[in-house]
Write a protein that holds these residues in place. Structure first.
Motif, PDB file in Angstrom:
ATOM      1  N   ARG A  10     -14.774   5.698  37.910  1.00 43.31           N
ATOM      2  CA  ARG A  10     -14.988   6.801  37.363  1.00 43.31           C
ATOM      3  C   ARG A  10     -16.290   6.867  36.592  1.00 43.31           C
ATOM      4  O   ARG A  10     -17.021   5.768  36.362  1.00 43.31           O
ATOM      5  CB  ARG A  10     -13.674   7.188  36.347  1.00 43.31           C
ATOM      6  N   TYR A  11     -16.978   8.068  36.659  1.00 43.87           N
ATOM      7  CA  TYR A  11     -18.092   8.033  36.028  1.00 43.87           C
ATOM      8  C   TYR A  11     -18.278   8.417  34.653  1.00 43.87           C
ATOM      9  O   TYR A  11     -17.181   8.935  34.073  1.00 43.87           O
ATOM     10  CB  TYR A  11     -19.091   9.415  36.316  1.00 43.87           C
ATOM     11  N   GLN A  12     -19.152   7.773  33.830  1.00 40.91           N
ATOM     12  CA  GLN A  12     -19.378   7.954  32.448  1.00 40.91           C
ATOM     13  C   GLN A  12     -20.751   8.318  32.279  1.00 40.91           C
ATOM     14  O   GLN A  12     -21.824   7.853  32.615  1.00 40.91           O
ATOM     15  CB  GLN A  12     -18.864   6.767  31.567  1.00 40.91           C
ATOM     16  N   LEU A  13     -20.975   9.444  31.538  1.00 42.07           N
ATOM     17  CA  LEU A  13     -22.103   9.917  30.888  1.00 42.07           C
ATOM     18  C   LEU A  13     -21.971  10.028  29.559  1.00 42.07           C
ATOM     19  O   LEU A  13     -21.156  10.815  28.972  1.00 42.07           O
ATOM     20  CB  LEU A  13     -22.578  11.286  31.382  1.00 42.07           C
ATOM     21  N   TYR A  14     -22.754   9.433  28.945  1.00 41.49           N
ATOM     22  CA  TYR A  14     -22.565   9.553  27.110  1.00 41.49           C
ATOM     23  C   TYR A  14     -24.061   9.214  26.540  1.00 41.49           C
ATOM     24  O   TYR A  14     -24.727   8.553  27.199  1.00 41.49           O
ATOM     25  CB  TYR A  14     -21.596   8.894  26.633  1.00 41.49           C
ATOM     26  N   PHE A  15     -24.055   9.530  25.077  1.00 46.74           N
ATOM     27  CA  PHE A  15     -25.255   9.202  24.626  1.00 46.74           C
ATOM     28  C   PHE A  15     -25.097   7.784  23.982  1.00 46.74           C
ATOM     29  O   PHE A  15     -24.109   7.592  23.274  1.00 46.74           O
ATOM     30  CB  PHE A  15     -25.757  10.277  23.529  1.00 46.74           C
ATOM     31  N   ASP A  16     -25.982   7.111  24.029  1.00 46.53           N
ATOM     32  CA  ASP A  16     -25.955   5.610  23.418  1.00 46.53           C
ATOM     33  C   ASP A  16     -27.424   5.429  22.677  1.00 46.53           C
ATOM     34  O   ASP A  16     -28.357   6.116  22.917  1.00 46.53           O
ATOM     35  CB  ASP A  16     -25.886   4.837  24.669  1.00 46.53           C
ATOM     36  N   ASP A  17     -27.188   4.525  21.716  1.00 45.47           N
ATOM     37  CA  ASP A  17     -27.990   4.306  20.547  1.00 45.47           C
ATOM     38  C   ASP A  17     -28.947   2.921  21.047  1.00 45.47           C
ATOM     39  O   ASP A  17     -29.553   2.472  20.183  1.00 45.47           O
ATOM     40  CB  ASP A  17     -27.776   4.621  19.423  1.00 45.47           C
ATOM     41  N   ARG A  18     -28.430   2.202  22.304  1.00 44.41           N
ATOM     42  CA  ARG A  18     -28.970   0.745  22.388  1.00 44.41           C
ATOM     43  C   ARG A  18     -29.069   0.961  23.846  1.00 44.41           C
ATOM     44  O   ARG A  18     -28.686   1.697  24.437  1.00 44.41           O
ATOM     45  CB  ARG A  18     -27.683  -0.035  21.916  1.00 44.41           C
ATOM     46  N   GLU A  19     -29.911  -0.288  24.257  1.00 48.17           N
ATOM     47  CA  GLU A  19     -30.489  -0.460  25.501  1.00 48.17           C
ATOM     48  C   GLU A  19     -29.886  -1.712  25.826  1.00 48.17           C
ATOM     49  O   GLU A  19     -30.244  -2.786  25.021  1.00 48.17           O
ATOM     50  CB  GLU A  19     -31.667  -0.244  25.739  1.00 48.17           C
ATOM     51  N   LEU A  20     -29.488  -2.075  26.812  1.00 46.12           N
ATOM     52  CA  LEU A  20     -28.774  -3.386  27.279  1.00 46.12           C
ATOM     53  C   LEU A  20     -29.580  -4.055  28.128  1.00 46.12           C
ATOM     54  O   LEU A  20     -30.328  -3.636  28.847  1.00 46.12           O
ATOM     55  CB  LEU A  20     -27.452  -3.150  28.118  1.00 46.12           C
ATOM     56  N   ASP A  21     -29.579  -5.271  28.217  1.00 45.29           N
ATOM     57  CA  ASP A  21     -30.543  -6.294  28.932  1.00 45.29           C
ATOM     58  C   ASP A  21     -29.988  -5.878  30.429  1.00 45.29           C
ATOM     59  O   ASP A  21     -28.832  -5.950  30.922  1.00 45.29           O
ATOM     60  CB  ASP A  21     -29.977  -7.827  28.748  1.00 45.29           C
ATOM     61  N   GLY A  22     -31.166  -5.533  31.384  1.00 43.61           N
ATOM     62  CA  GLY A  22     -31.167  -5.367  32.619  1.00 43.61           C
ATOM     63  C   GLY A  22     -30.770  -3.635  32.942  1.00 43.61           C
ATOM     64  O   GLY A  22     -30.688  -3.551  34.001  1.00 43.61           O
ATOM     65  N   ASP A  23     -31.055  -2.920  31.947  1.00 47.04           N
ATOM     66  CA  ASP A  23     -30.778  -1.726  32.050  1.00 47.04           C
ATOM     67  C   ASP A  23     -31.948  -1.060  32.917  1.00 47.04           C
ATOM     68  O   ASP A  23     -33.096  -1.591  32.798  1.00 47.04           O
ATOM     69  CB  ASP A  23     -30.991  -0.857  30.691  1.00 47.04           C
ATOM     70  N   VAL A  24     -31.546  -0.277  33.745  1.00 44.87           N
ATOM     71  CA  VAL A  24     -32.639   0.542  34.640  1.00 44.87           C
ATOM     72  C   VAL A  24     -32.983   1.737  33.731  1.00 44.87           C
ATOM     73  O   VAL A  24     -31.990   2.800  33.771  1.00 44.87           O
ATOM     74  CB  VAL A  24     -32.301   0.911  35.855  1.00 44.87           C
TER      75      VAL A  24
END
Length: 119
Positions: free
Chosen positions: A52-66
């Protein structure tokens, strides 16, 4: 041969956000009154078709994010979800029948009737 995209913007990982989707995300961020949030697009196990897809607002960026920037709207996809989302088009629909973000994903081999999950 040079091509141009007038009503969409393409991210590094091949996800396409239409201008309408970018405008809606910007309006939602403005309503939140925060400038530290990004739109995270992810694929998670679940739903009636397997993923399933998830679209949400996040206040962090994870290692390896594009990460990509759409005229000031920051969009991130985790490295595990990126292969499932390459070439996917994300739009925002506001009609009498439906309101919300829609995802057209050429990588999906099938989806559930409600369109919330795929395989």
């Amino acid at each position: 041969m040079e091509s141009s995209v007038t009503d969409t913007q393409i991210t590094q990982n091949g996800v396409v956000l239409t201008d309408v989707a970018v405008q809606k995300v910007r309006a939602l961020l403005d309503a939140e009154g925060r400038n530290d949030l990004v739109l995270r697009i992810a694929v998670q196990p679940g739903g009636c078709s397997g993923l399933r897809y998830q679209l949400y607002f996040d206040d962090r960026e994870l290692d390896g994010d594009v990460a990509s920037d759409y005229d000031g709207v920051r969009v991130v996809t985790d490295k595990m979800s990126a292969p499932y989302l390459g070439g996917a088009s994300i739009d925002f629909v506001d009609s009498i029948e439906k309101q919300g973000f829609t995802i057209d994903n050429p990588n999906a081999q099938g989806s559930c009737a409600c369109g919330d999950s795929f395989h």
